[in-house]
Design an enzyme around this catalytic site. Structure first.
Site, PDB file in Angstrom:
ATOM      1  N   LYS A 195      76.402  -3.789 -56.729  1.00 54.84           N
ATOM      2  CA  LYS A 195      74.992  -4.088 -56.494  1.00 54.84           C
ATOM      3  C   LYS A 195      74.804  -5.597 -56.425  1.00 54.84           C
ATOM      4  CE  LYS A 195      71.516  -5.193 -58.843  1.00 54.84           C
ATOM      5  NZ  LYS A 195      70.855  -6.058 -57.863  1.00 54.84           N
ATOM      6  N   GLU A 200      79.360 -12.607 -67.279  1.00 54.48           N
ATOM      7  CA  GLU A 200      79.507 -14.026 -66.919  1.00 54.48           C
ATOM      8  C   GLU A 200      78.101 -14.577 -66.820  1.00 54.48           C
ATOM      9  OE1 GLU A 200      82.211 -15.740 -66.681  1.00 54.48           O
ATOM     10  OE2 GLU A 200      83.705 -14.151 -66.636  1.00 54.48           O
ATOM     11  N   CYS A 212      76.817 -22.012 -61.816  1.00 56.25           N
ATOM     12  CA  CYS A 212      76.758 -21.763 -63.266  1.00 56.25           C
ATOM     13  C   CYS A 212      77.466 -22.866 -64.037  1.00 56.25           C
ATOM     14  CB  CYS A 212      77.354 -20.410 -63.582  1.00 56.25           C
ATOM     15  SG  CYS A 212      78.965 -20.177 -62.833  1.00 56.25           S
ATOM     16  N   GLU A 218      69.347 -24.285 -69.033  1.00 55.50           N
ATOM     17  CA  GLU A 218      69.898 -24.337 -67.681  1.00 55.50           C
ATOM     18  C   GLU A 218      68.779 -24.650 -66.684  1.00 55.50           C
ATOM     19  OE1 GLU A 218      71.294 -20.520 -66.239  1.00 55.50           O
ATOM     20  OE2 GLU A 218      73.177 -21.435 -65.671  1.00 55.50           O
TER      21      GLU A 218
HETATM   22  P1  NAD Z   1      69.811 -12.551 -62.716  1.00 54.37           P
HETATM   23  O1  NAD Z   1      70.268 -12.309 -64.091  1.00 54.37           O
HETATM   24  O2  NAD Z   1      68.366 -12.588 -62.449  1.00 54.37           O
HETATM   25  O3  NAD Z   1      70.385 -11.434 -61.707  1.00 54.37           O
HETATM   26  C1  NAD Z   1      71.752 -11.189 -61.562  1.00 54.37           C
HETATM   27  C2  NAD Z   1      71.923  -9.774 -61.036  1.00 54.37           C
HETATM   28  O4  NAD Z   1      71.502  -8.857 -62.038  1.00 54.37           O
HETATM   29  C3  NAD Z   1      71.113  -9.443 -59.797  1.00 54.37           C
HETATM   30  O5  NAD Z   1      71.869  -8.562 -58.992  1.00 54.37           O
HETATM   31  C4  NAD Z   1      69.899  -8.742 -60.380  1.00 54.37           C
HETATM   32  O6  NAD Z   1      69.270  -7.872 -59.466  1.00 54.37           O
HETATM   33  C5  NAD Z   1      70.507  -7.979 -61.536  1.00 54.37           C
HETATM   34  N1  NAD Z   1      69.611  -7.700 -62.655  1.00 54.37           N
HETATM   35  C6  NAD Z   1      68.509  -8.383 -63.039  1.00 54.37           C
HETATM   36  N2  NAD Z   1      67.991  -7.824 -64.154  1.00 54.37           N
HETATM   37  C7  NAD Z   1      68.786  -6.778 -64.472  1.00 54.37           C
HETATM   38  C8  NAD Z   1      68.765  -5.803 -65.529  1.00 54.37           C
HETATM   39  N3  NAD Z   1      67.846  -5.820 -66.479  1.00 54.37           N
HETATM   40  N4  NAD Z   1      69.753  -4.880 -65.565  1.00 54.37           N
HETATM   41  C9  NAD Z   1      70.719  -4.870 -64.626  1.00 54.37           C
HETATM   42  N5  NAD Z   1      70.772  -5.745 -63.594  1.00 54.37           N
HETATM   43  C10 NAD Z   1      69.825  -6.695 -63.523  1.00 54.37           C
HETATM   44  O7  NAD Z   1      70.565 -13.857 -62.303  1.00 54.37           O
HETATM   45  P2  NAD Z   1      70.419 -14.650 -60.950  1.00 54.37           P
HETATM   46  O8  NAD Z   1      69.120 -15.377 -61.055  1.00 54.37           O
HETATM   47  O9  NAD Z   1      70.684 -13.770 -59.773  1.00 54.37           O
HETATM   48  O10 NAD Z   1      71.658 -15.674 -61.050  1.00 54.37           O
HETATM   49  C11 NAD Z   1      71.572 -16.886 -61.691  1.00 54.37           C
HETATM   50  C12 NAD Z   1      72.250 -16.835 -63.049  1.00 54.37           C
HETATM   51  O11 NAD Z   1      73.608 -16.415 -62.898  1.00 54.37           O
HETATM   52  C13 NAD Z   1      72.322 -18.176 -63.691  1.00 54.37           C
HETATM   53  O12 NAD Z   1      71.963 -18.085 -65.045  1.00 54.37           O
HETATM   54  C14 NAD Z   1      73.793 -18.566 -63.565  1.00 54.37           C
HETATM   55  O13 NAD Z   1      74.236 -19.461 -64.518  1.00 54.37           O
HETATM   56  C15 NAD Z   1      74.464 -17.254 -63.644  1.00 54.37           C
HETATM   57  N6  NAD Z   1      75.790 -17.304 -63.024  1.00 54.37           N
HETATM   58  C16 NAD Z   1      76.900 -17.309 -63.838  1.00 54.37           C
HETATM   59  C17 NAD Z   1      78.176 -17.394 -63.280  1.00 54.37           C
HETATM   60  C18 NAD Z   1      79.394 -17.405 -64.168  1.00 54.37           C
HETATM   61  O14 NAD Z   1      80.500 -17.289 -63.671  1.00 54.37           O
HETATM   62  N7  NAD Z   1      79.253 -17.535 -65.467  1.00 54.37           N
HETATM   63  C19 NAD Z   1      78.329 -17.453 -61.894  1.00 54.37           C
HETATM   64  C20 NAD Z   1      77.181 -17.453 -61.100  1.00 54.37           C
HETATM   65  C21 NAD Z   1      75.909 -17.369 -61.687  1.00 54.37           C
END
Ligand code: NAD
Length: 488
Positions: free
Chosen positions: A173, A247, A281, A382
């Site tokens: 997803k 992650e 990230c 962040e």
């Molecule tokens: P997000 O948490 O809003 O969403 C990530 C994914 O999770 C999306 O597919 C979203 O639809 C889904 N999602 C959202 N709420 C959910 C829930 N309650 N249950 C299940 N799935 C859910 O994050 P984002 O805004 O898409 O991405 C940015 C974040 O990702 C930043 O905090 C960044 O640091 C982190 N990130 C971390 C890494 C790493 O390797 N550590 C890499 C890339 C991004």
């Protein structure tokens, strides 16, 4: 206009309720695609298909079959690399150079895991002569893979390659803001005649992700994204105590000592913070500079910032694209204002660039805030945008204490010519990656992940494959005899 569908049980299909979502260009807010927007009901179909495939013939595949599969996927990614790179830039706003780098890394990831899978073998344990004792690695089962919008296909590859390589079935997803490359990737997988249900794509929002996290038929969830969603996934996973990999975010210090090569350190400070407009990230947005060179260092950065070419990622001269969404744009501007309110000094940026081409789209100038202290919100949380916050430190101990004083622990960098100091710092910093005199490199061969609130588990490297396996002790008694424990 691009239109995407779901891929469930080997069939392309529309969501049950025919839901769609307009995908907007971050560069000008025009509609670039209509994406299928699934609901929980679609996710349940995909999970059921993945379950059936896992419990069926997919279990009989050999490591050779699966290594060949990963290599074939790598070849298809290479074949369509330019198409995929253009889609990634269109959807995320990142420059074509950045997207092309991603595609190269994605193919390399599949090839790395193909090699690793092919070299897998169980262990035979020392045991009595009438016993065969083996340690085996087996697939976990159905894997729900949830990815973010900043590195849509790269993050997916880090999960899909080891998951399939280890013999699992998957439901992926992607973020519903950036589903386009994962959709195209699924078209590549669909060319390969896998048994139906081994690979499923469900595009949609948080509800679809939550279904994957809650479902008792999902055995493992691997998630990359923010802390808020990560927490709710962790709680949801307790229903069947599924395996989880998280992650999450980071607040990553880039620490420059006075004895560093300052030409390199200035250059990399820009790359650390403004690569992909800071939406990384591991972005080095928290710059920490030793007192004796602080003013000179800030002066050199301030000179460079106005020269960064902001523009459409498809234009060759562009060095930094827009941020991905209106929501991010607003959040970043809010963080800059919060910083100023707390006493930080805005040296450059903090606003939309001037000019007609920047009126539509989610544009931001590269931003530098100085006079930041470790207690400020902008030094702790962040920002996830093109913003450097600069702090001053007076000693190694002070730098170390401030750098570690964060709930996160994803990545850190140290700049110094003193190898002893570099080694001390890299041992004492509590982060999953510590670079010395560099920023950003990662390899499929090296583990990626965070300490503390930056996540649970690791991706890439051997451990990135092991996370998708269960360990079994297989014990075979070749000559059973009654033991008389309870008498005859
Ligand atoms: P997000 O948490 O809003 O969403 C990530 C994914 O999770 C999306 O597919 C979203 O639809 C889904 N999602 C959202 N709420 C959910 C829930 N309650 N249950 C299940 N799935 C859910 O994050 P984002 O805004 O898409 O991405 C940015 C974040 O990702 C930043 O905090 C960044 O640091 C982190 N990130 C971390 C890494 C790493 O390797 N550590 C890499 C890339 C991004």
């Amino acid at each position: 206009m691009i239109q995407t569908q779901l891929y469930i049980d080997g069939q392309w299909q529309s969501p049950i309720d025919n839901g769609t979502r307009a995908i907007l260009s971050p560069a000008d807010e025009s509609v670039i695609a209509q994406a299928a927007e699934a609901t929980r009901a679609d996710a349940r179909l995909a999970i059921a298909a993945a379950r059936k495939a896992f419990d069926g013939p997919w279990r009989q595949t050999t490591i050779r079959d699966r290594a060949r599969l990963l290599n074939k996927i790598a070849d298809l990614v290479d074949r369509d690399a330019e198409k995929l790179a253009r889609l990634e830039s269109l959807n995320t706003g990142k420059t074509l150079t950045e997207s092309r780098t991603d595609m190269g890394d994605i193919a390399a990831t599949f090839r790395y895991f193909a090699g690793l899978v092919a070299s897998e073998s169980g262990a035979v344990n020392e045991a009595p002569h009438h016993v065969i004792s083996r340690t085996l690695r087996e697939p976990v089962g159905v894997c729900g893979l949830i990815t973010p919008w900043n590195y849509p296909l790269l993050q997916a590859a880090w999960k899909i390659a080891p998951a399939l390589g280890a013999g699992n079935t998957v439901v992926i997803k992607p973020s519903n803001l950036t589903p386009l490359t994962t959709h195209h990737f699924t078209q590549l997988v669909a060319e390969l005649d896998l048994p139906p249900g081994v690979f499923n794509l469900v595009t949609g929002g948080a509800e679809v992700g939550a279904e994957l996290a809650e479902s008792l038929d999902v055995d493992l969830v691997s998630f990359t994204g923010g802390a808020y969603a990560g927490e709710s996934i962790m709680k949801a996973a307790t229903g069947n105590f599924k395996r989880i990999g998280l992650e999450l975010g980071g607040k990553n210090p880039n620490i420059v000592f006075a004895d560093a090569d300052l030409d390199a350190a200035v250059d990399y400070a820009l790359n650390a913070a403004f690569f992909h407009a800071g939406q990384v990230c591991s972005a080095g947005s928290r710059l920490m500079v030793e007192d004796s060179i602080y003013d000179a260092f800030i002066g050199r950065l301030a000179e460079r910032l106005p020269r960064i070419v902001i523009g459409n990622g498809f234009h060759g001269e562009t060095q930094m694209g827009p941020v991905q969404s209106a929501q991010q744009h607003e959040k970043i501007l809010g963080m800059v204002q919060a910083g100023i309110a707390e006493g930080a000094r805005l040296v450059h940026g903090g606003k939309r660039p001037a000019g007609d081409v920047y009126k539509q789209g989610y544009w931001l100038e590269p931003t530098l805030l100085t006079d930041v202290t470790a207690e400020m919100k902008i030094a702790k949380e962040e920002i996830f945008g093109p913003v450097i916050t600069a702090e001053r430190f007076r000693s190694e101990e002070e730098a170390l204490r401030a750098a570690n004083d964060t709930p996160y622990g994803l990545a850190a960098a140290v700049w110094t010519r003193d190898l002893d100091k570099a080694n001390r710092m890299s041992r004492a910093l509590r982060f999953g990656t510590v670079w010395v005199n560099d920023y950003h490199p990662y390899f499929p061969e090296a583990p990626w992940g965070g300490y503390k609130a930056s996540g649970i588990g690791r991706e890439l490297a051997r451990i990135g494959l092991d996370e998708y396996t269960e360990l079994k002790h297989s014990y075979i008694n070749l000559a059973p005899k009654a033991m008389g424990w309870f008498g005859a």
